[in-house]
Scaffold this motif. Structure first.
Motif, PDB file in Angstrom:
ATOM      1  N   CYS A  64       0.836  -1.203   0.000  1.00 57.36           N
ATOM      2  CA  CYS A  64       0.000   0.000   0.000  1.00 57.36           C
ATOM      3  C   CYS A  64       0.875   1.260   0.000  1.00 57.36           C
ATOM      4  CB  CYS A  64      -0.915  -0.010   1.222  1.00 57.36           C
ATOM      5  SG  CYS A  64      -1.994   1.429   1.298  1.00 57.36           S
ATOM      6  N   ALA A  65       0.498   2.219  -0.841  1.00 54.78           N
ATOM      7  CA  ALA A  65       1.286   3.454  -0.962  1.00 54.78           C
ATOM      8  C   ALA A  65       1.076   4.367   0.239  1.00 54.78           C
ATOM      9  CB  ALA A  65       0.898   4.183  -2.244  1.00 54.78           C
ATOM     10  N   CYS A  74      -5.045   0.995   2.565  1.00 54.59           N
ATOM     11  CA  CYS A  74      -5.963   2.118   2.352  1.00 54.59           C
ATOM     12  C   CYS A  74      -7.111   1.735   1.431  1.00 54.59           C
ATOM     13  CB  CYS A  74      -5.211   3.311   1.776  1.00 54.59           C
ATOM     14  SG  CYS A  74      -4.756   3.106   0.032  1.00 54.59           S
ATOM     15  N   ASP A  75      -6.887   0.727   0.596  1.00 59.65           N
ATOM     16  CA  ASP A  75      -7.901   0.243  -0.333  1.00 59.65           C
ATOM     17  C   ASP A  75      -8.242   1.289  -1.399  1.00 59.65           C
ATOM     18  OD1 ASP A  75      -9.452  -1.940  -1.116  1.00 59.65           O
ATOM     19  OD2 ASP A  75     -11.268  -1.012  -0.321  1.00 59.65           O
ATOM     20  N   ASP A  76      -7.356   2.253  -1.581  1.00 58.70           N
ATOM     21  CA  ASP A  76      -7.675   3.354  -2.485  1.00 58.70           C
ATOM     22  C   ASP A  76      -6.529   3.681  -3.438  1.00 58.70           C
ATOM     23  OD1 ASP A  76      -9.627   5.179  -3.281  1.00 58.70           O
ATOM     24  OD2 ASP A  76      -8.551   6.822  -2.273  1.00 58.70           O
ATOM     25  N   CYS A  77      -5.290   3.362  -3.032  1.00 57.52           N
ATOM     26  CA  CYS A  77      -4.140   3.697  -3.874  1.00 57.52           C
ATOM     27  C   CYS A  77      -4.105   2.763  -5.094  1.00 57.52           C
ATOM     28  CB  CYS A  77      -2.853   3.586  -3.061  1.00 57.52           C
ATOM     29  SG  CYS A  77      -2.458   1.898  -2.573  1.00 57.52           S
ATOM     30  N   CYS A  80      -3.388  -0.936  -4.129  1.00 50.99           N
ATOM     31  CA  CYS A  80      -4.526  -1.595  -3.475  1.00 50.99           C
ATOM     32  C   CYS A  80      -5.609  -1.921  -4.498  1.00 50.99           C
ATOM     33  CB  CYS A  80      -5.108  -0.699  -2.379  1.00 50.99           C
ATOM     34  SG  CYS A  80      -4.172  -0.748  -0.836  1.00 50.99           S
TER      35      CYS A  80
HETATM   36 ZN    ZN Z   1      -3.357   1.383  -0.554  1.00 54.06          ZN
END
Ligand code: ZN
Length: 405
Positions: A64-65, A74-77, A80
């Protein structure tokens, strides 16, 4: 409104969404937080409890970034997202069942030596790792003995006893648990609330129980019932769709058997079959019910059991009026029956026979009374008297006269 398949839609995307495996997710979060990353993880446990899902979240967390977001990904980068979509070049999922040859593992060993770009981790998730051939295991072992940097293996298996010791000893092992019925029911409640589906607690519990500890199965069963009748989930609709038997009938069956009322027992079974219930399902449910009664009897409380509040109270009441030996005997007969049913062409007939036999056996005679009667018999044999009737007061057996040589 389209209804997306639940299991996919509700697949956990972060550690804190994994249901019923907190002992594992907490350990993983701590390890990630302190940078203690193992080279090889082994996730073992029954099917449908979150092994592969957790492996994917671990892969996300490693790459994850947004590291400042903590150990949960984060489930957003971009990383992910690509892992969630299954398009990441850094995460390889291999099905051990279909890629189990030594050549498959050799390919993997060669691929492992290409160091991932950008300082990220390369994660190999091998599902059903126990399916690998011996030669494949040996090839894999060579990689595990000299693991390249920034490569993490996650093995998942339902059959840990089939994984060679040499592999096991190189893995950090996590035992995934069968998920408690109550926990699964709570999770189903979260889903139906979010999906704006009305559902009775008892109906969700019935679904959860049928899933037998596997969350994924519970979600598929929910899909099945919802697609059939999305109006409102009741025990009736759930029972109808899945051929399940309403738990209340088991209390009635035990009551009828205790009262030696064979006619009533047959009526009850008939009612189940007429309502579309499955006979094997009925027998399985009855076994579980009697096991619960036995547990309640032995423990003196139903507190620890995976049942609804109403059932808990009823189990407590029923267990008081029933003997442990009777429960054990019924359990043995029914478990024999369960085995026979797999081969039987007439499951209903066989089940009727067993139930009638159980109802005809009467209740267990107190062992103390039996001993007393035996002692009385022994005492009277030499005197030519008839044995005394059994009294409720057990008498100690008479001492044997010392035999002369
Ligand atoms: Zn992430």
């Amino acid at each position: 409104m389209s209804y997306q398949v639940t299991a996919r839609k509700w697949r956990p995307r972060r550690f804190d969404q994994v249901v019923g495996q907190e002992h594992i997710t907490t350990t993983l979060i701590n390890a990630l937080g302190t940078g203690r990353i193992a080279q090889c993880y082994l996730f073992c446990g029954p099917r449908g409890v979150g092994k592969t899902t957790t492996a994917r979240i671990l892969a996300k967390a490693l790459n994850c970034a947004n590291v400042d977001a903590g150990a949960d990904p984060c489930d957003d980068c971009p990383s992910c997202k690509s892992i969630a979509e299954g398009t990441s070049m850094d995460v390889l999922e291999i099905d051990g069942a279909s890629n189990n040859s030594v050549d498959d593992v050799r390919d993997l060993r060669e691929a492992v030596h290409y160091i991932p770009t950008g300082g990220s981790y390369k994660i190999y998730i091998i599902d059903e790792v126990h399916m690998l051939s011996t030669a494949a295991f040996n090839a894999l072992l060579k990689t595990l003995e000299e693991p390249p940097e920034r490569v993490v293996f996650v093995f998942a298996t339902t059959e840990v006893q089939e994984v060679p010791e040499t592999i096991l000893s190189r893995c950090q092992r996590f035992n995934f648990r069968r998920i408690a019925t109550g926990t699964i029911a709570d999770h189903l409640r979260t889903i139906v609330s979010a999906e704006k589906i009305e559902a009775d607690d008892e109906a969700l519990f019935l679904l959860a129980r049928r899933a037998d500890g596997a969350l994924r199965d519970a979600e598929s069963l929910l899909d099945q019932v919802v697609s059939f009748n999305a109006e409102r989930l009741t025990t009736e609709t759930v029972g109808d769709v899945l051929g399940l038997v309403d738990g209340g009938v088991f209390f009635d069956v035990v009551e009828a058997v205790s009262a030696a009322d064979a006619t009533r027992v047959l009526e009850l079974l008939s009612g189940v079959v007429d309502a579309g219930g499955d006979v094997e399902e009925f027998v399985r449910g009855l076994i579980e019910h009697i096991r619960n009664l036995l547990f309640t009897k032995v423990q003196g409380t139903a507190g620890e059991l995976d049942v609804t509040e109403t059932e808990r109270d009823r189990l407590g009441e029923t267990a008081q009026g029933i003997q442990e030996q009777d429960l054990l005997r019924a359990l043995r007969s029914l478990m024999d029956l369960e085995g026979e049913l797999r081969r039987s062409l007439q499951p209903r007939f066989r089940t009727e026979l067993t139930l009638v036999r159980l109802a005809g056996m009467g209740n267990a005679v107190d062992v103390g009374q039996l001993l007393a009667r035996l002692a009385a018999l022994e005492a009277t044999i030499g005197h030519g008297q008839t044995p005394a009737p059994v009294t409720s007061q057990p008498q100690p057996p008479p001492r044997r006269a010392a035999s002369t040589p």
